[in-house]
Design a protein around this motif. Structure first.
Motif, mmCIF file in Angstrom:
data_model
loop_
_atom_site.group_PDB
_atom_site.id
_atom_site.type_symbol
_atom_site.label_atom_id
_atom_site.label_comp_id
_atom_site.label_asym_id
_atom_site.label_seq_id
_atom_site.Cartn_x
_atom_site.Cartn_y
_atom_site.Cartn_z
ATOM 1 N N GLY A 60 0.906 -1.320 -0.076
ATOM 2 C CA GLY A 60 0.266 0.464 -0.052
ATOM 3 C C GLY A 60 1.420 1.586 0.371
ATOM 4 N N VAL A 61 2.088 1.319 1.232
ATOM 5 C CA VAL A 61 3.014 2.325 0.841
ATOM 6 C C VAL A 61 3.635 3.084 -0.495
ATOM 7 N N THR A 62 3.743 1.524 -1.328
ATOM 8 C CA THR A 62 4.606 1.390 -2.462
ATOM 9 C C THR A 62 4.246 2.510 -3.597
ATOM 10 N N LEU A 63 2.471 1.681 -3.292
ATOM 11 C CA LEU A 63 0.537 2.189 -3.819
ATOM 12 C C LEU A 63 0.720 3.590 -4.246
ATOM 13 N N LEU A 64 1.085 4.341 -2.768
ATOM 14 C CA LEU A 64 1.166 5.628 -2.253
ATOM 15 C C LEU A 64 2.036 6.365 -3.325
ATOM 16 N N LEU A 65 3.062 5.884 -3.544
ATOM 17 C CA LEU A 65 4.397 6.937 -3.794
ATOM 18 C C LEU A 65 3.873 6.647 -5.581
ATOM 19 N N LYS A 66 4.010 5.837 -5.858
ATOM 20 C CA LYS A 66 3.837 5.357 -6.806
ATOM 21 C C LYS A 66 2.788 6.474 -8.008
ATOM 22 N N ALA A 67 1.632 6.567 -6.969
ATOM 23 C CA ALA A 67 0.898 7.256 -7.199
ATOM 24 C C ALA A 67 0.976 8.932 -7.534
ATOM 25 N N GLY A 68 1.942 9.103 -6.865
ATOM 26 C CA GLY A 68 2.687 10.222 -6.439
ATOM 27 C C GLY A 68 2.956 11.047 -5.637
ATOM 28 N N LEU A 69 1.474 10.452 -4.628
ATOM 29 C CA LEU A 69 2.190 10.846 -3.424
ATOM 30 C C LEU A 69 3.383 11.221 -2.649
ATOM 31 N N GLN A 70 2.878 11.627 -1.410
ATOM 32 C CA GLN A 70 4.075 11.413 -0.774
ATOM 33 C C GLN A 70 4.141 11.336 0.390
ATOM 34 N N SER A 177 -11.133 6.538 -4.802
ATOM 35 C CA SER A 177 -12.140 7.676 -4.270
ATOM 36 C C SER A 177 -11.847 8.803 -4.373
ATOM 37 N N ARG A 178 -10.359 9.261 -5.227
ATOM 38 C CA ARG A 178 -10.694 9.761 -5.693
ATOM 39 C C ARG A 178 -10.852 10.124 -7.803
ATOM 40 N N GLN A 179 -11.343 8.656 -7.983
ATOM 41 C CA GLN A 179 -11.873 8.373 -9.228
ATOM 42 C C GLN A 179 -11.375 9.530 -10.399
ATOM 43 N N ASP A 180 -10.058 9.764 -10.380
ATOM 44 C CA ASP A 180 -9.472 9.864 -11.521
ATOM 45 C C ASP A 180 -8.633 9.040 -12.216
ATOM 46 N N GLY A 181 -8.304 7.679 -11.981
ATOM 47 C CA GLY A 181 -7.248 6.654 -12.714
ATOM 48 C C GLY A 181 -6.052 6.429 -11.410
ATOM 49 N N SER A 182 -6.351 7.292 -10.540
ATOM 50 C CA SER A 182 -4.914 6.794 -9.499
ATOM 51 C C SER A 182 -4.651 5.814 -9.576
ATOM 52 N N TRP A 183 -5.646 5.255 -8.536
ATOM 53 C CA TRP A 183 -5.366 3.520 -9.099
ATOM 54 C C TRP A 183 -5.060 2.347 -9.586
ATOM 55 N N ASP A 184 -5.617 2.858 -11.230
ATOM 56 C CA ASP A 184 -4.934 1.715 -12.034
ATOM 57 C C ASP A 184 -3.608 2.636 -12.304
ATOM 58 N N ARG A 185 -3.398 3.807 -12.226
ATOM 59 C CA ARG A 185 -1.896 4.001 -12.539
ATOM 60 C C ARG A 185 -1.386 3.338 -11.903
ATOM 61 N N ALA A 186 -1.884 3.480 -10.281
ATOM 62 C CA ALA A 186 -0.724 3.101 -9.571
ATOM 63 C C ALA A 186 -0.021 1.093 -8.726
ATOM 64 N N VAL A 187 -1.549 0.411 -9.991
ATOM 65 C CA VAL A 187 -0.956 -0.276 -9.413
ATOM 66 C C VAL A 187 -0.120 -1.087 -11.391
ATOM 67 N N ASN A 188 -0.313 -0.182 -12.033
ATOM 68 C CA ASN A 188 0.066 -0.066 -13.494
ATOM 69 C C ASN A 188 1.394 -0.060 -13.576
ATOM 70 N N ALA A 189 1.762 1.121 -12.566
ATOM 71 C CA ALA A 189 3.916 1.341 -11.790
ATOM 72 C C ALA A 189 3.817 -0.073 -11.116
ATOM 73 N N TYR A 190 3.500 -0.592 -11.019
ATOM 74 C CA TYR A 190 3.880 -0.828 -10.058
ATOM 75 C C TYR A 190 4.186 -2.324 -10.453
ATOM 76 N N LEU A 191 3.512 -2.911 -11.526
ATOM 77 C CA LEU A 191 3.455 -4.647 -12.004
ATOM 78 C C LEU A 191 4.160 -4.583 -12.692
ATOM 79 N N ARG A 192 4.729 -2.847 -13.339
ATOM 80 C CA ARG A 192 5.680 -2.698 -14.166
ATOM 81 C C ARG A 192 6.486 -2.948 -13.751
ATOM 82 N N ARG A 193 7.082 -2.345 -12.490
ATOM 83 C CA ARG A 193 8.282 -2.592 -11.338
ATOM 84 C C ARG A 193 8.932 -3.927 -11.133
ATOM 85 N N VAL A 194 7.719 -5.158 -11.008
ATOM 86 C CA VAL A 194 7.908 -6.159 -10.310
ATOM 87 C C VAL A 194 8.246 -6.979 -11.292
ATOM 88 N N LYS A 195 7.756 -7.084 -13.014
ATOM 89 C CA LYS A 195 7.751 -7.385 -14.120
ATOM 90 C C LYS A 195 9.424 -8.025 -13.796
#
Length: 195
Positions: A60-70, A177-195
């Motif tokens: 979850g912490v990694t996903l926050l960072l992947k979403a661009g949040l501090q 809840s941001r309803q702006d694609g933050s979740w999908d972008r974070a997950v996609n960035a995370y999956l690219r990192r672990v491939k």
């Protein structure tokens, strides 16, 4: 042992804030003991301290960072284990604040240093020491195991206890809840990192 991970965050007594608050969030600050851990502190015979962290909360912490949040950590205790875990997550040392017996002044300093307004921040706490911070942030969250007085002032309550998936549930709630694609972008960035 846990049967399943229930990530359905419930509205606390303050109710979920509006979409504008979710979209405005720039910073997530987490308490450690009782939030990222189950609150137990284990010492071996040499006095070496151990804490138990849930790997799903770490994701979850990694996903926050992947979403661009501090992301920051704010704890009343001081422990080398916290510094180690923060480095593992790549949280900047300047955003890891330990030994904060009064958390509000330290939280305000984090906001100042990151150029974030209180309403643009999330805090996740579990005990009465956290109440002053929970009262000023844009999204106040806690695990199900939080003190009753803490639960009473939160916008969102995770169904899981501290150290057992609560942070992960809050992260998913926030990003979706941001309803702006933050979740999908974070997950996609995370999956690219672990491939």
């Amino acid at each position: 042992m846990m049967n399943e991970l229930n990530l359905d965050v419930q509205a606390g007594p303050r109710g979920f804030p509006g979409l504008d608050v979710y979209r405005g969030i720039k910073l997530v600050v987490l308490d450690v003991d009782g939030v990222l851990t189950d609150g137990r502190i284990i010492y071996d015979s040499q006095g070496v301290e151990s804490k138990f962290f849930d790997v799903r909360d770490g994701t979850g912490v990694t996903l926050l960072l992947k979403a661009g949040l501090q992301v920051g950590l704010l704890t009343g205790r001081t422990s080398a284990v916290v510094d180690f875990r923060a480095r593992d997550w790549r949280i900047p040392p300047a955003l890891v604040k330990q030994g904060a017996q009064e958390k509000l002044p330290v939280y305000r300093q984090i906001l100042h240093d990151t150029n974030v307004r209180p309403e643009e921040s999330v805090f996740v706490g579990d005990d009465i020491i956290d109440i002053p911070v929970l009262e000023i942030c844009g999204l106040a969250c806690c695990p199900s195991s939080a003190h009753p007085d803490v639960r009473q002032i939160c916008h969102a309550v995770a169904p899981m206890p501290g150290g057992r998936g609560a942070v992960r549930g809050i992260v998913e709630h926030l990003l979706k809840s941001r309803q702006d694609g933050s979740w999908d972008r974070a997950v996609n960035a995370y999956l690219r990192r672990v491939k």
